[in-house]
Motif scaffolding. Structure first.
Motif, short mmCIF file in Angstrom:
data_model
loop_
_atom_site.label_atom_id
_atom_site.label_comp_id
_atom_site.label_asym_id
_atom_site.label_seq_id
_atom_site.Cartn_x
_atom_site.Cartn_y
_atom_site.Cartn_z
N SER A 163 61.41 23.28 -21.38
CA SER A 163 61.93 22.01 -20.89
C SER A 163 62.22 22.07 -19.39
N LYS A 164 62.02 20.93 -18.71
CA LYS A 164 62.25 20.83 -17.27
C LYS A 164 62.73 19.41 -16.96
N HIS A 165 63.54 19.30 -15.90
CA HIS A 165 63.89 17.95 -15.46
C HIS A 165 62.86 17.43 -14.46
N SER A 166 62.07 18.34 -13.89
CA SER A 166 60.99 17.94 -12.99
C SER A 166 59.69 17.84 -13.79
N SER A 167 58.60 17.47 -13.13
CA SER A 167 57.34 17.23 -13.82
C SER A 167 56.86 18.47 -14.58
N ILE A 168 56.31 18.24 -15.75
CA ILE A 168 55.76 19.32 -16.57
C ILE A 168 54.24 19.36 -16.48
N TYR A 169 53.64 18.52 -15.64
CA TYR A 169 52.19 18.35 -15.71
C TYR A 169 51.41 19.22 -14.73
N ASN A 170 52.09 20.07 -13.98
CA ASN A 170 51.40 21.02 -13.12
C ASN A 170 51.52 22.42 -13.73
N LYS A 171 52.72 22.96 -13.71
CA LYS A 171 52.94 24.28 -14.30
C LYS A 171 54.36 24.39 -14.84
N VAL A 172 54.52 25.28 -15.83
CA VAL A 172 55.82 25.53 -16.45
C VAL A 172 55.98 27.04 -16.58
N ALA A 173 57.13 27.55 -16.16
CA ALA A 173 57.37 28.99 -16.22
C ALA A 173 57.49 29.47 -17.66
N ASP A 174 56.94 30.67 -17.91
CA ASP A 174 57.04 31.28 -19.23
C ASP A 174 57.49 32.72 -19.06
N GLY A 175 57.33 33.56 -20.07
CA GLY A 175 57.82 34.93 -20.06
C GLY A 175 56.87 35.92 -19.43
N ALA A 176 56.79 37.10 -20.00
CA ALA A 176 55.99 38.18 -19.44
C ALA A 176 54.50 37.85 -19.51
N TYR A 177 53.81 38.09 -18.41
CA TYR A 177 52.37 37.78 -18.32
C TYR A 177 51.57 38.58 -19.35
N SER A 178 51.80 39.88 -19.43
CA SER A 178 51.01 40.72 -20.34
C SER A 178 51.22 40.31 -21.79
N THR A 179 52.44 39.94 -22.15
CA THR A 179 52.73 39.52 -23.52
C THR A 179 52.00 38.23 -23.85
N MET A 180 52.02 37.28 -22.92
CA MET A 180 51.37 35.99 -23.15
C MET A 180 49.86 36.17 -23.32
N ILE A 181 49.24 36.96 -22.46
CA ILE A 181 47.79 37.19 -22.57
C ILE A 181 47.46 37.88 -23.90
N GLU A 182 48.28 38.83 -24.29
CA GLU A 182 48.06 39.54 -25.56
C GLU A 182 48.14 38.57 -26.73
N ARG A 183 49.10 37.67 -26.68
CA ARG A 183 49.27 36.70 -27.76
C ARG A 183 48.07 35.76 -27.85
N ILE A 184 47.58 35.32 -26.69
CA ILE A 184 46.43 34.41 -26.67
C ILE A 184 45.19 35.11 -27.23
N GLU A 185 44.97 36.33 -26.82
CA GLU A 185 43.76 37.05 -27.24
C GLU A 185 43.78 37.41 -28.72
N SER A 186 44.98 37.49 -29.28
CA SER A 186 45.09 37.80 -30.71
C SER A 186 45.33 36.56 -31.55
N ILE A 187 45.36 35.41 -30.88
CA ILE A 187 45.67 34.12 -31.52
C ILE A 187 47.00 34.23 -32.27
N ASN A 188 47.94 34.90 -31.67
CA ASN A 188 49.25 35.08 -32.27
C ASN A 188 50.31 34.24 -31.54
N ASN A 189 49.86 33.36 -30.66
CA ASN A 189 50.81 32.54 -29.93
C ASN A 189 51.20 31.31 -30.74
N PRO A 190 52.42 30.82 -30.55
CA PRO A 190 52.82 29.60 -31.25
C PRO A 190 52.26 28.37 -30.53
#
Length: 258
Positions: free
Chosen positions: A67-94
């Motif tokens: 959630s953000k009070h500013s625009s969400i349509y450019n970018k939104v901060a998330d957690g660790a980069y390596s974890t996110m990439i791992e989740r995407i490649e394993s299709i384990n992301n929510p």
């Protein structure tokens, strides 16, 4: 659906970040249905779960809230980069919920769900590692680049403070659900072609206009020596899934209603 969030729920918290987390999560728990099956309310996981914030007890889909009070349509901060990439490649992301709210009155402005199969490594931006003086020195976070996700993958539940009908939301999710059957590389092609289509103004476009993206796609897929054939293949997939319609003589119609 009540678009007004309740700030009293966070009275015992002092940190602004903790307060808004509690307030937004409480609102989702009390207002949001499952975009996949339409179940009236989703449930919140126990605190500090590493993967997701909410789940549907009916179809078991999981969701992470940003959630953000500013625009969400450019970018939104998330957690660790390596974890996110791992989740995407394993299709384990929510799946992800993205909320934009009014900071002054705590009303929900936009609430968007992005299905998990719309995430590919390209939409994840690597941030600079934390400085050596930081508590977590060297830790590298990431940003989710929503601007790189096709419009078809941004399913509005609330748009400009207007609630969208449950049936329409579920219908849109079902319509793009075919993408989840593809492996990561194949998904990337479909999403790229959708982004190309969305860059063309109007509801109609031609095969010739799609061929104008040939060089850009060739740079991204240097091993593919038959880009035009690949474009035609992807257009056929999108036509078969009723995302676009073939009008004859190299003309197409956009059918997905945003």
């Amino acid at each position: 659906m009540n678009l007004q969030m309740d700030e009293r729920i966070a009275d015992r918290y002092h940190s602004d970040s903790q307060r808004i987390r509690v307030i937004t999560e409480n609102w989702v728990s009390n207002n949001i249905f499952c975009p996949y099956c339409g179940r009236p309310y989703i449930r919140q996981f126990e605190n500090n779960r590493p993967v997701a914030d909410f789940y549907c007890p009916e179809c078991l889909e999981e969701y992470e809230l940003k959630s953000k009070h500013s625009s969400i349509y450019n970018k939104v901060a998330d957690g660790a980069y390596s974890t996110m990439i791992e989740r995407i490649e394993s299709i384990n992301n929510p799946n992800f919920f993205f909320m934009q709210y009014n900071k002054g009155n705590l009303r929900v402005k936009d609430f968007v769900m992005v299905p998990k199969y719309f995430f590919v490594p390209e939409v994840i931006e690597k941030r600079k590692p934390l400085a050596d003086t930081a508590k977590r020195a060297g830790w590298t976070g990431c940003n989710i680049l929503l601007k790189k996700i096709p419009q078809e993958g941004k399913i509005y539940i609330v748009k400009d403070e207007i609630e969208q009908p449950v049936g329409k939301v579920v219908e849109k999710v079902e319509k793009v659900g075919f993408i989840k059957q593809y492996q990561l590389d194949a998904r990337g092609w479909i999403l790229d072609i959708l982004n190309c289509i969305n860059q063309i103004d109007g509801n109609e476009f031609t095969l010739g206009q799609m061929y104008e993206f040939e060089q850009m796609l060739a740079v991204k897929y240097p091993k593919n020596k038959h880009i035009k054939a690949k474009i035609r293949q992807q257009l056929q997939i999108l036509r078969d899934k009723d995302i676009i319609a073939f009008r004859g003589n190299g003309r197409y119609l956009k059918r997905f209603v945003l």
